[in-house]
Enzyme design. Sequence first.
Site, short mmCIF file in Angstrom:
data_model
loop_
_atom_site.label_atom_id
_atom_site.label_comp_id
_atom_site.label_asym_id
_atom_site.label_seq_id
_atom_site.Cartn_x
_atom_site.Cartn_y
_atom_site.Cartn_z
N GLU A 180 0.85 -1.21 0.00
CA GLU A 180 0.00 0.00 0.00
C GLU A 180 0.88 1.25 0.00
OE1 GLU A 180 -2.86 -0.67 3.20
OE2 GLU A 180 -3.55 -2.52 2.25
N GLU A 285 -4.41 -7.97 -1.81
CA GLU A 285 -5.34 -7.97 -0.66
C GLU A 285 -6.67 -7.46 -1.16
OE1 GLU A 285 -4.64 -5.68 2.99
OE2 GLU A 285 -2.54 -6.21 2.91
#
Length: 364
Positions: A180, A285
């Site tokens: 991320e 994810e």
Amino acid sequence: MLVVIGLYAAKAQKVLPSDKLATKETIHLYNNLFQLQHKGIMIGHQDDLAYGVNWKYETGRSDIKDVAGDYPAIYGWELGGLENNASANLDGVPFDKMQQFIKDAYGRGAVITISWHLNNPLTGKSAWDPAPKGSVAAALPGGSKNDLYKSWLDKVAIFMQSLTTAKGNYIPVIFRPFHELNGNWFWWGGNNCTPEELKQLYQFTVHYLRDIKGLHHLLYAYNTDRFNSKAAYLEKYPGNEWVDIMGFDIYQRGPTAAFAQELDTTLGLLDAIAAENNKIPALTEFGYNQLPDSTWWTDVFYKAIAPHNLVYALAWRNAGIKSKDDIEFYVPYTGQQSAADFKKFCDTKLILLEKEVKKLNLYK
Ligand code: BMA
């Protein structure tokens, strides 16, 4: 006829991981995952064997298996806490249990991916401590925390080296550090460092584990959060010689139609970026917390992912009840309203669970 031969040759062509000294099993895994594009999407789950909603450490148990009849094809595990010599990670999973779960899953033919919510080396606080800026610079060679950071990587290396097969070979791992990386919530993310600093941190990390520690059973996943252009995705990309898998993380937090559209569009961008760089695309994810929609898996998720090239999608952890107002799960458990639909989703030809990937012999 020529065309057919040409296509066959193109498909059978060997692709190699970024590590020129990658082990045989790692090369096979990489090549087999590459060839899986368009043919199957492996479903994965974080911490799957450790706990689920309303249970912990019951031998052989898995929420995915309870609901769909088989284990996930790919297992996510997390190293946060290892850097501080903790015996369990930040979510309470003991590292010795994790090692055994990884060996068991490898033995059944499945794939392993590992994330690392490492503390901020400058402040000593958690991964979610973005202040002060300069944390990434501090971890780099010449920075005040480089020695500390290297000592953390030494511990990661020891853990990775503990993952061996019955025959004593290393178990290949898809490592996805600095995930991320376009969001502002982690100390390595977004505005908390310059693109150049993140690239250097990524390269230094791979270099240290691969060339200094001599680990050759890791594949590296470059992993942003949601993004909306090729340029945005590649802003901090360290380069093809450091990366094997390209992915992003995405969660549904708002209306379904907008999420479905965004997932489809973003996977389309990822298809193009991964193809241009000859890398493997993955949804590193995903999740819709608490799954309040009983047909989400077939109506929303399947429809959005099916047209794309991704080879796996990793659902985040089924933490269950964390506090009175905080419940977290991303795959259904027995009796959950989307359970039947999840099974239907897993039973499609495209979606792969563990028994199906065992047949693919990914390490051979
Ligand atoms: C987050 C949540 C947290 C967890 C963290 C690291 O998304 O699941 O509960 O501690 O990931 O695994």
